[in-house]
Design a protein around this motif. Sequence first.
Motif, short mmCIF file in Angstrom:
data_model
loop_
_atom_site.label_atom_id
_atom_site.label_comp_id
_atom_site.label_asym_id
_atom_site.label_seq_id
_atom_site.Cartn_x
_atom_site.Cartn_y
_atom_site.Cartn_z
N LEU A 1 0.84 -1.20 0.00
CA LEU A 1 0.00 0.00 0.00
C LEU A 1 0.87 1.26 0.00
O LEU A 1 0.67 2.18 -0.79
CB LEU A 1 -0.93 -0.01 1.22
CG LEU A 1 -1.81 1.21 1.43
CD1 LEU A 1 -2.80 1.38 0.28
CD2 LEU A 1 -2.56 1.09 2.75
N LEU B 1 1.30 4.14 -3.09
CA LEU B 1 1.12 5.57 -2.81
C LEU B 1 2.36 6.34 -3.27
O LEU B 1 2.24 7.46 -3.77
CB LEU B 1 0.84 5.81 -1.34
CG LEU B 1 -0.58 5.50 -0.88
CD1 LEU B 1 -0.68 5.50 0.64
CD2 LEU B 1 -1.58 6.48 -1.49
N SER C 1 -3.80 5.84 -7.61
CA SER C 1 -4.99 5.70 -6.76
C SER C 1 -5.72 4.39 -6.99
O SER C 1 -6.30 3.83 -6.05
CB SER C 1 -5.93 6.89 -6.94
OG SER C 1 -6.44 6.91 -8.25
N THR D 1 -3.81 1.77 -5.24
CA THR D 1 -3.98 2.04 -3.81
C THR D 1 -5.29 1.44 -3.32
O THR D 1 -5.33 0.82 -2.25
CB THR D 1 -3.93 3.56 -3.53
OG1 THR D 1 -2.64 4.04 -3.89
CG2 THR D 1 -4.19 3.87 -2.07
N LEU E 1 -6.69 10.39 -4.77
CA LEU E 1 -5.37 10.11 -4.21
C LEU E 1 -5.09 10.98 -2.98
O LEU E 1 -4.56 10.48 -1.98
CB LEU E 1 -4.28 10.33 -5.27
CG LEU E 1 -2.86 9.97 -4.88
CD1 LEU E 1 -2.74 8.49 -4.53
CD2 LEU E 1 -1.91 10.33 -6.01
N GLN F 1 -6.98 9.51 -0.14
CA GLN F 1 -6.35 8.24 0.26
C GLN F 1 -5.15 8.52 1.15
O GLN F 1 -4.94 7.84 2.16
CB GLN F 1 -5.91 7.44 -0.97
CG GLN F 1 -7.06 6.86 -1.76
CD GLN F 1 -6.60 6.27 -3.10
OE1 GLN F 1 -5.59 6.66 -3.66
NE2 GLN F 1 -7.38 5.32 -3.60
N ARG F 2 -4.39 9.52 0.80
CA ARG F 2 -3.20 9.86 1.58
C ARG F 2 -3.57 10.41 2.96
O ARG F 2 -2.86 10.17 3.93
CB ARG F 2 -2.32 10.85 0.81
CG ARG F 2 -1.57 10.16 -0.32
CD ARG F 2 -0.74 11.11 -1.14
NE ARG F 2 0.20 10.37 -1.98
CZ ARG F 2 0.63 10.80 -3.15
NH1 ARG F 2 0.24 11.97 -3.63
NH2 ARG F 2 1.49 10.08 -3.84
N PHE G 1 -4.39 7.42 4.92
CA PHE G 1 -3.14 6.70 5.16
C PHE G 1 -2.42 7.22 6.40
O PHE G 1 -1.80 6.45 7.13
CB PHE G 1 -2.23 6.82 3.92
CG PHE G 1 -0.94 6.06 4.03
CD1 PHE G 1 -0.93 4.68 3.92
CD2 PHE G 1 0.26 6.73 4.20
CE1 PHE G 1 0.27 3.97 4.01
CE2 PHE G 1 1.45 6.04 4.28
CZ PHE G 1 1.46 4.65 4.18
#
Length: 177
Positions: free
Chosen positions: A59, A63, A68, A71, A104, A107-108, A111
């Motif tokens: 994962l 990234l 994305s 991910t 993205l 997602q970060r 994360f």
Amino acid sequence: MNNIKLFLPALLLFFVACNQVEQKNEETTKNDSTSVSKPVDIELKDANTDLAYDQYLKLKDVLVLSDSTQTQSAAKDLASTLAKITGTENITKMATDMASEVSLSKQRIIFTTLSTELITMFKKAEITSGSMFVQYCPMANEGEGGYWLASETEIRNPYYGDEMLNCGEVKEAIEKK
């Protein structure tokens, strides 16, 4: 003119915070941001926890590549494995949320929290061999900073990918007790 006087120190601080001296050797030259690193030999006593660590690394690596779609897939695999580990319901939900997110940047953001929770989990896990490294970028999350785990000391920043690939530092090694 006053705006330039204010902007230059901020710009300088930005570059200084993430400036890392790269060793000029063959190995560094071979590394690039398009390759996904392989986990260094590390074993955790619990098979599901060991698999979760490997999936977390995947994962993190996708990234770094700023992909994305990959991910989403890696987060889905991680969520599936975490669901098999007692007491990881909140972490599993974070991974599931990340798997359903297409942005993205979002997602970060997920994360960041996911990594913090997994760092705590892996610190409590029984490591039978190898090391994992807690890494930190002060620029992540609009200057709030962000941690992540890696299987090597080389910095590959999952928060910025190619934009600031080497921004960060190793904060801690987690090893067999």
